[in-house]
Scaffold this motif. Structure first.
Motif, PDB file in Angstrom:
ATOM      1  N   ASP A 162       1.021  -1.172   0.110  1.00  0.00           N
ATOM      2  CA  ASP A 162       0.000   0.308  -0.097  1.00  0.00           C
ATOM      3  C   ASP A 162       0.714   1.042   0.296  1.00  0.00           C
ATOM      4  O   ASP A 162       0.802   2.058  -0.492  1.00  0.00           O
ATOM      5  CB  ASP A 162      -0.991  -0.193   1.229  1.00  0.00           C
ATOM      6  N   ARG A 163       1.922   1.500   0.999  1.00  0.00           N
ATOM      7  CA  ARG A 163       2.690   2.530   1.044  1.00  0.00           C
ATOM      8  C   ARG A 163       4.382   1.622   0.189  1.00  0.00           C
ATOM      9  O   ARG A 163       4.628   0.865   0.863  1.00  0.00           O
ATOM     10  CB  ARG A 163       3.181   2.892   1.891  1.00  0.00           C
TER      11      ARG A 163
ATOM     12  N   ASP B 142       5.772   5.363  -3.335  1.00  0.00           N
ATOM     13  CA  ASP B 142       5.478   6.414  -2.604  1.00  0.00           C
ATOM     14  C   ASP B 142       5.666   7.647  -2.054  1.00  0.00           C
ATOM     15  O   ASP B 142       5.613   8.653  -2.231  1.00  0.00           O
ATOM     16  CB  ASP B 142       4.131   6.394  -1.821  1.00  0.00           C
TER      17      ASP B 142
ATOM     18  N   ASP C  28      -2.609   1.482 -12.307  1.00  0.00           N
ATOM     19  CA  ASP C  28      -2.294   2.948 -13.109  1.00  0.00           C
ATOM     20  C   ASP C  28      -0.998   2.749 -13.309  1.00  0.00           C
ATOM     21  O   ASP C  28      -0.429   4.015 -13.833  1.00  0.00           O
ATOM     22  CB  ASP C  28      -2.482   4.100 -12.302  1.00  0.00           C
ATOM     23  N   MET C  29       0.056   2.102 -12.740  1.00  0.00           N
ATOM     24  CA  MET C  29       1.582   2.392 -12.859  1.00  0.00           C
ATOM     25  C   MET C  29       2.253   1.652 -14.971  1.00  0.00           C
ATOM     26  O   MET C  29       1.002   1.006 -15.426  1.00  0.00           O
ATOM     27  CB  MET C  29       2.277   0.878 -12.616  1.00  0.00           C
TER      28      MET C  29
ATOM     29  N   LYS D 137       6.564   7.755  -9.987  1.00  0.00           N
ATOM     30  CA  LYS D 137       5.329   7.278  -9.589  1.00  0.00           C
ATOM     31  C   LYS D 137       5.451   5.359  -9.104  1.00  0.00           C
ATOM     32  O   LYS D 137       4.143   5.512  -8.818  1.00  0.00           O
ATOM     33  CB  LYS D 137       3.881   8.392  -9.746  1.00  0.00           C
TER      34      LYS D 137
ATOM     35  N   LYS E 242      -4.031   1.116  -7.323  1.00  0.00           N
ATOM     36  CA  LYS E 242      -2.414   1.730  -8.058  1.00  0.00           C
ATOM     37  C   LYS E 242      -1.554   1.341  -8.291  1.00  0.00           C
ATOM     38  O   LYS E 242      -0.475   1.538  -9.015  1.00  0.00           O
ATOM     39  CB  LYS E 242      -1.769   1.887  -6.044  1.00  0.00           C
ATOM     40  N   TYR E 243      -1.740  -0.173  -8.881  1.00  0.00           N
ATOM     41  CA  TYR E 243      -0.692  -1.274  -9.667  1.00  0.00           C
ATOM     42  C   TYR E 243      -0.803  -1.141 -10.757  1.00  0.00           C
ATOM     43  O   TYR E 243      -0.523  -1.287 -11.943  1.00  0.00           O
ATOM     44  CB  TYR E 243       0.012  -2.397  -9.257  1.00  0.00           C
TER      45      TYR E 243
ATOM     46  N   GLN F  96      -8.114   0.410  -3.126  1.00  0.00           N
ATOM     47  CA  GLN F  96      -6.819   1.376  -3.489  1.00  0.00           C
ATOM     48  C   GLN F  96      -5.629   0.496  -4.087  1.00  0.00           C
ATOM     49  O   GLN F  96      -4.743   1.359  -4.841  1.00  0.00           O
ATOM     50  CB  GLN F  96      -6.786   2.200  -2.231  1.00  0.00           C
ATOM     51  N   ARG F  97      -5.226  -0.755  -3.346  1.00  0.00           N
ATOM     52  CA  ARG F  97      -3.477  -1.173  -3.500  1.00  0.00           C
ATOM     53  C   ARG F  97      -3.725  -1.368  -5.130  1.00  0.00           C
ATOM     54  O   ARG F  97      -2.956  -1.263  -5.907  1.00  0.00           O
ATOM     55  CB  ARG F  97      -3.217  -2.190  -2.862  1.00  0.00           C
TER      56      ARG F  97
END
Length: 317
Positions: free
Chosen positions: A211-212, A261, A311-312, A258, A308-309, A304-305
């Motif tokens: 997550d971070r 984080d 969007d990479m 990005k 996040k991946y 959210q996790r």
């Protein structure tokens, strides 16, 4: 104290300062002013060298023999509360991958990370920080235990890569890493990941979904090491510095793209120059990240996790 090649001007000035102080102690000559001038020059030289580090120089710092390893961090963070857990319940206990429970303050964490050795004997014992499949399966077992009891996971990455030997492939190295990536993506507890040294290839990714995701300032994170990249593209290791620049593997590069984080600042000269300050910075980063994540429901955490991946690598022309 060991010095890297680009640190030799610092070594010379420190030796001059030591000699100056010895002369002051052993004779009646007043060398106070001379020592002050050397100290001033030393501070200026350090500042000039470390503010203009190349990608390859940061790779060298990440491998510094005095740099704190995973167990150093864990013992500094947890003290006597650290309890190491062993084995994948299938093949054996991988010594390159360590894990266990520990507390920071009143909060329990499941710590997992790669451990390197500090001399020839321990490097062989730890397989140079390169895990076999059972290492990744041990890590997954510990993560699942943490999920069962609602304990957040902290992973500390420091590896030149997963072990590439024939026996590792026979026991399913690729599947073990892929399974970890899948399971970490949907783990229902917070995952905090910190690259504390080298972060190479699938060996890092096997415990690197978080997550971070944070990097210490003088670390690197890439699909391949500069030396291996150089040997593939140029059939020689001589171009490793050029490869390091092209790979965009430094903490600043990763943050700009990005892919991580945050960057955790190191003491001037690297993490090994002031271990206590480094441990304090890592501790603060973990606590801050957990405070942000603990308020989320498990479903939101996973959502959210994954987002996040997802969007990479997405970009607009």
């Amino acid at each position: 104290m060991e010095y890297l090649e680009f640190e030799l001007p610092i070594k010379e000035l420190e030796q001059q300062l030591d000699k100056c102080e010895i002369i002051g102690k052993e004779s009646e000559v007043d060398v106070t002013e001379t020592c002050k001038q050397i100290e001033k020059k030393l501070a200026e030289t350090k500042k000039e060298i470390y503010k203009n580090l190349t990608a390859w120089q940061r790779v060298q710092l990440s491998r510094h023999p005095n740099r704190p390893y995973t167990l150093d961090h864990i013992k500094a963070l947890c003290g006597d509360t650290w309890l190491e857990l062993h084995g994948d319940r299938n093949v054996k206990d991988d010594k390159a991958m360590i894990g266990g429970l520990g507390k920071i303050g009143d909060q329990s964490y499941m710590f997992i990370g790669q451990q390197k050795g500090f001399n020839t004997k321990t490097r062989q014992y730890r397989n140079f920080g390169m895990s076999n499949p059972e290492g990744y399966r041990k890590a997954l077992r510990l993560m699942k235990s943490a999920e069962k009891f609602g304990i957040p996971v902290v992973t500390l990455i420091d590896t030149p890569g997963a072990y590439p030997g024939l026996e590792a492939e026979e026991r399913g190295q690729g599947e073990a890493i892929a399974r970890n990536i899948l399971e970490m993506a949907r783990l229902k507890v917070p995952i905090i990941t910190i690259i504390i040294g080298e972060g190479a290839s699938g060996g890092a990714l096997g415990i690197g979904v978080g997550d971070r995701v944070m990097m210490l300032e003088n670390t690197w994170y890439s699909v391949i090491s500069p030396e291996s990249c150089s040997s593939i593209l140029w059939r020689s290791w001589e171009y490793k510095e050029q490869a390091a620049e092209a790979l965009k593997l430094t903490a600043k590069d990763m943050k700009r793209m990005k892919l991580v984080d945050a960057i955790i600042k190191e003491p001037l000269g690297g993490a090994h120059t002031d271990r206590d300050k480094t441990f304090s910075a890592v501790k603060n980063a973990i606590v801050k990240a957990y405070d942000e994540l603990k308020v989320l429901e498990p479903a939101d955490l996973v959502s959210q996790r994954m987002a996040k991946y997802d969007d990479m690598g997405v970009y607009k022309d």
